[in-house]
Motif scaffolding. Structure first.
Motif, PDB file in Angstrom:
ATOM      1  N   LEU A  45       6.635 -10.516   8.740  1.00 14.17           N
ATOM      2  CA  LEU A  45       5.762  -9.567   8.058  1.00 14.17           C
ATOM      3  C   LEU A  45       6.566  -8.365   7.587  1.00 14.17           C
ATOM      4  CD1 LEU A  45       2.751  -9.535  10.552  1.00 14.17           C
ATOM      5  CD2 LEU A  45       2.736 -10.512   8.256  1.00 14.17           C
ATOM      6  N   PRO A  46       6.241  -7.801   6.418  1.00 13.85           N
ATOM      7  CA  PRO A  46       6.944  -6.596   5.973  1.00 13.85           C
ATOM      8  C   PRO A  46       6.669  -5.435   6.920  1.00 13.85           C
ATOM      9  CG  PRO A  46       5.050  -7.032   4.575  1.00 13.85           C
ATOM     10  CD  PRO A  46       5.204  -8.232   5.464  1.00 13.85           C
ATOM     11  N   ASP A  47       7.619  -4.532   7.029  1.00 10.44           N
ATOM     12  CA  ASP A  47       7.541  -3.411   7.964  1.00 10.44           C
ATOM     13  C   ASP A  47       7.430  -2.106   7.187  1.00 10.44           C
ATOM     14  OD1 ASP A  47       7.785  -1.512   9.935  1.00 10.44           O
ATOM     15  OD2 ASP A  47       9.666  -2.282  10.756  1.00 10.44           O
ATOM     16  N   ARG A  48       6.336  -1.406   7.369  1.00  7.51           N
ATOM     17  CA  ARG A  48       6.129  -0.130   6.673  1.00  7.51           C
ATOM     18  C   ARG A  48       7.270   0.841   6.937  1.00  7.51           C
ATOM     19  NH1 ARG A  48       0.981   3.190   5.779  1.00  7.51           N
ATOM     20  NH2 ARG A  48       1.643   5.353   5.714  1.00  7.51           N
ATOM     21  N   ASP A  49       7.804   0.830   8.140  1.00  8.42           N
ATOM     22  CA  ASP A  49       8.805   1.822   8.521  1.00  8.42           C
ATOM     23  C   ASP A  49      10.140   1.634   7.802  1.00  8.42           C
ATOM     24  OD1 ASP A  49       7.002   2.999  10.237  1.00  8.42           O
ATOM     25  OD2 ASP A  49       7.652   1.829  11.969  1.00  8.42           O
ATOM     26  N   GLY A  68      -3.273   1.510   5.906  1.00 12.02           N
ATOM     27  CA  GLY A  68      -4.068   0.442   5.328  1.00 12.02           C
ATOM     28  C   GLY A  68      -4.541  -0.553   6.358  1.00 12.02           C
ATOM     29  N   GLY A  69      -5.221  -1.586   5.882  1.00 14.87           N
ATOM     30  CA  GLY A  69      -5.702  -2.652   6.748  1.00 14.87           C
ATOM     31  C   GLY A  69      -7.216  -2.692   6.841  1.00 14.87           C
ATOM     32  N   GLU A  70      -7.743  -3.892   7.124  1.00 16.12           N
ATOM     33  CA  GLU A  70      -9.193  -4.072   7.183  1.00 16.12           C
ATOM     34  C   GLU A  70      -9.821  -3.234   8.295  1.00 16.12           C
ATOM     35  OE1 GLU A  70     -12.512  -7.677   7.259  1.00 16.12           O
ATOM     36  OE2 GLU A  70     -10.458  -8.090   7.907  1.00 16.12           O
ATOM     37  N   LYS A  71      -9.182  -3.149   9.434  1.00 17.29           N
ATOM     38  CA  LYS A  71      -9.745  -2.377  10.539  1.00 17.29           C
ATOM     39  C   LYS A  71      -9.929  -0.916  10.137  1.00 17.29           C
ATOM     40  CE  LYS A  71      -9.020  -1.345  15.457  1.00 17.29           C
ATOM     41  NZ  LYS A  71      -8.111  -1.572  16.627  1.00 17.29           N
ATOM     42  N   ARG A 129       2.340   1.631  -2.363  1.00 21.21           N
ATOM     43  CA  ARG A 129       1.529   0.410  -2.279  1.00 21.21           C
ATOM     44  C   ARG A 129       2.198  -0.628  -1.380  1.00 21.21           C
ATOM     45  NH1 ARG A 129       0.859   1.781  -7.508  1.00 21.21           N
ATOM     46  NH2 ARG A 129       2.188   0.169  -8.381  1.00 21.21           N
ATOM     47  N   LEU A 130       3.522  -0.681  -1.380  1.00 24.85           N
ATOM     48  CA  LEU A 130       4.210  -1.608  -0.479  1.00 24.85           C
ATOM     49  C   LEU A 130       3.922  -1.269   0.976  1.00 24.85           C
ATOM     50  CD1 LEU A 130       7.740  -2.098  -2.107  1.00 24.85           C
ATOM     51  CD2 LEU A 130       5.876  -3.773  -1.952  1.00 24.85           C
ATOM     52  N   ALA A 131       3.902   0.018   1.293  1.00 29.63           N
ATOM     53  CA  ALA A 131       3.628   0.437   2.669  1.00 29.63           C
ATOM     54  C   ALA A 131       2.190   0.113   3.057  1.00 29.63           C
ATOM     55  CB  ALA A 131       3.899   1.938   2.816  1.00 29.63           C
ATOM     56  N   PHE A 132       1.259   0.399   2.169  1.00 30.16           N
ATOM     57  CA  PHE A 132      -0.146   0.092   2.445  1.00 30.16           C
ATOM     58  C   PHE A 132      -0.328  -1.417   2.582  1.00 30.16           C
ATOM     59  CE2 PHE A 132      -4.727  -0.002   1.782  1.00 30.16           C
ATOM     60  CZ  PHE A 132      -5.157   1.196   2.332  1.00 30.16           C
ATOM     61  N   LEU A 133       0.356  -2.173   1.730  1.00 30.01           N
ATOM     62  CA  LEU A 133       0.297  -3.634   1.812  1.00 30.01           C
ATOM     63  C   LEU A 133       0.826  -4.124   3.151  1.00 30.01           C
ATOM     64  CD1 LEU A 133      -0.051  -6.493   0.619  1.00 30.01           C
ATOM     65  CD2 LEU A 133       2.231  -6.234  -0.400  1.00 30.01           C
ATOM     66  N   ALA A 134       1.910  -3.539   3.625  1.00 32.43           N
ATOM     67  CA  ALA A 134       2.458  -3.933   4.921  1.00 32.43           C
ATOM     68  C   ALA A 134       1.430  -3.735   6.026  1.00 32.43           C
ATOM     69  CB  ALA A 134       3.726  -3.128   5.224  1.00 32.43           C
ATOM     70  N   LEU A 164       0.235   6.091  -7.022  1.00 31.92           N
ATOM     71  CA  LEU A 164      -1.087   5.830  -6.467  1.00 31.92           C
ATOM     72  C   LEU A 164      -1.095   4.613  -5.544  1.00 31.92           C
ATOM     73  CD1 LEU A 164      -3.488   6.376  -9.497  1.00 31.92           C
ATOM     74  CD2 LEU A 164      -3.424   7.729  -7.388  1.00 31.92           C
ATOM     75  N   VAL A 165      -1.591   4.798  -4.343  1.00 30.61           N
ATOM     76  CA  VAL A 165      -1.747   3.660  -3.432  1.00 30.61           C
ATOM     77  C   VAL A 165      -2.859   2.750  -3.923  1.00 30.61           C
ATOM     78  CG1 VAL A 165      -3.357   4.845  -1.886  1.00 30.61           C
ATOM     79  CG2 VAL A 165      -1.912   3.013  -0.989  1.00 30.61           C
ATOM     80  N   ASP A 166      -3.803   3.292  -4.693  1.00 26.91           N
ATOM     81  CA  ASP A 166      -4.868   2.469  -5.278  1.00 26.91           C
ATOM     82  C   ASP A 166      -4.543   2.124  -6.732  1.00 26.91           C
ATOM     83  OD1 ASP A 166      -5.363   4.779  -6.736  1.00 26.91           O
ATOM     84  OD2 ASP A 166      -7.212   5.284  -5.697  1.00 26.91           O
ATOM     85  N   GLY A 167      -3.257   2.067  -7.072  1.00 21.92           N
ATOM     86  CA  GLY A 167      -2.823   1.823  -8.438  1.00 21.92           C
ATOM     87  C   GLY A 167      -3.259   0.470  -8.961  1.00 21.92           C
TER      88      GLY A 167
END
Length: 456
Positions: free
Chosen positions: A184-188, A200-203, A51-56, A360-363
């Motif tokens: 901004l947080p970095d997924r990597d 993730g992201g709106e786009k 979820r942190l990665a998706f949030l990033a 779960l990323v949708d947790g």
């Protein structure tokens, strides 16, 4: 002098159809789009890597969308109320806008922000929850009750109430000069991610919505339980983070119509149903909604076999391995995996719910915890003692074994007739198959559960 408002993003990380952002833009000449990475989320154990990665991804996309509109996202790290107050003091903001939440944490966050702003001259304006299609509490039963405890009557009222109209994204978001934020947080930089985790992201979310509505939705009613066909929308992570609007999705699915659209809208209503339960009963995230006086077992070897996908029941194992690889699981798989843990192994639903939240990323607390309770029979299910048989479920929803072979490669060469009962293989058919025997006999497990629930 320009007036300033703050919009505190929570689970509404989007520009399209965001009533909270729209209200802030109407309220002031300049707006501070603020997201606070609250340490309380870490202390509660809800900042799982996936979820942190998706949030990033979501925050980076939101920032990019704001910059396209002459704005930018301000990200702060710390206690939410304190950071909101700091921004208000730095900008002279006269109002703070936030969407209502449904969890106990969200209620506490709102109250702390309210207390922090007391005496500052800045108003806190709490808007209807936007993570659902219909705000929790919009429809309630007659007789003074604060929520519906059964889905069918809720759904009838939900349909009659109707979903609000969809708002366009703003063209411009002017942010006052001088307000600063953290990087901004970095997924990597995030470790221990599921290898197949989606972006993730709106786009990305809106692109997925378009492809879903113009294709697979039409066959959703017939195909949503087809495990191998994977004929679901996979939009749950975007709905959880609010990169996709549940209201917009319901409206557009209704416009498409047909059996697929109707079935999909019903699933969105199920999601709303669980949110309205949690909004009224915050404790349902950790206590039995309807206690069954269970004396749960705790066999660590069996629990570990379940978590790692080595129970000896192919469909259960396939579902659990999909979860580990993607941070996501097909809904039919979730139901089966939860039934196996709580009713076949007779393990506390909270053990399973915690494991799901770890991956779960949708947790989502409302959907995860209350779906677990539904399956465990401690929630809103009107048939609390139903047990999903993994062999029967496999033959019904993965008849060719395609889903099992995809996630349990040890069984890739097993013939169709034995794919869901590999322990029946003997002689040459058994050679070379490195797959465990069942951790429990289904008949014995059913008898144990029925005795525990007083059904024998």
């Amino acid at each position: 002098m320009s007036s300033v408002a703050v919009v505190l993003f929570t689970s509404d990380l989007r520009l399209h159809d965001n009533p909270v952002l729209r209200a802030a833009l109407r309220d002031a000449d300049e707006v501070v789009p603020l997201f606070v990475r609250d340490d309380a989320v870490h202390r509660a154990g809800f900042d799982a890597p996936n979820r942190l990665a998706f949030l990033a991804d979501c925050l980076a996309d939101l920032d990019a969308g704001l910059r396209d509109r002459d704005g930018r996202l301000i990200v702060r790290r710390g206690e939410t109320a304190r950071e909101v107050k700091r921004v208000v003091e730095q900008t002279g903001a006269a109002s703070v806008h936030i969407a209502a939440g449904v969890s106990g944490y969200a209620a506490q966050r709102e109250e702390r922000v309210r207390e922090a702003l007391a005496g500052t001259g800045c108003d806190l304006r709490v808007h209807d929850a936007v993570v659902t299609a219909l705000p929790p509490g919009r429809v309630v039963p007659t007789g003074g009750k604060d929520h519906f405890a059964v889905f069918t009557p809720y759904f009838r009222r939900w349909e009659a109430e109707g979903v609000r109209g969809t708002l366009a994204a703003p063209r411009t978001v002017r942010v006052p000069d001088g307000v600063s934020g953290d990087a901004l947080p970095d997924r990597d930089t995030i470790k221990d991610l599921s290898p197949g985790l989606a972006r993730g992201g709106e786009k990305a979310g809106r692109k997925l919505v378009t492809s879903w509505l113009h294709g697979p939705l039409a066959d959703y009613e017939d195909g949503h339980d087809d495990l191998a066909g994977d004929a679901t929308s996979r939009l749950s992570p975007h709905l959880h983070f609010g990169t996709v609007s549940a209201a917009e999705l319901a409206n557009r699915a209704r416009e498409k119509g047909g059996p697929g659209g109707e079935a999909f809208v019903r699933q969105l209503a199920w999601r709303d149903f669980h949110h309205q339960v949690l909004a009224a009963r915050h404790d349902a995230s950790w206590t039995d909604y309807r206690p069954r006086h269970d004396h749960w077992r705790s066999d660590e070897d069996e629990i570990d076999a379940w978590k790692t996908g080595h129970t000896g029941y192919p469909l259960v194992d396939a579902a659990m391995r999909q979860l580990a690889h993607e941070g996501w699981m097909h809904n039919r798989g979730r139901m089966l995996a939860a039934s196996f843990l709580t009713k076949t192994l007779y393990v506390d639903w909270r053990v399973g719910a915690r494991h799901f939240l770890d991956l779960l990323v949708d947790g989502d607390v409302a959907n995860n915890q209350l779906n677990w309770q539904w399956v465990a029979g401690t929630g809103t299910d009107t048939r609390p003692n139903r047990i999903l048989n993994p062999v029967v479920q496999g033959k019904r929803f993965d008849p060719d074994g395609t889903y099992v072979r995809r996630w349990v490669p040890e069984l890739a060469e097993v013939k169709r007739s034995a794919i869901h009962e590999p322990w029946k293989l003997a002689g040459p058919d058994r050679v070379g198959i490195d797959y465990p025997d069942p951790v429990v006999d289904l008949a014995e497990a059913r008898s144990r559960f029925e005795r525990a629930r007083g059904l024998d």
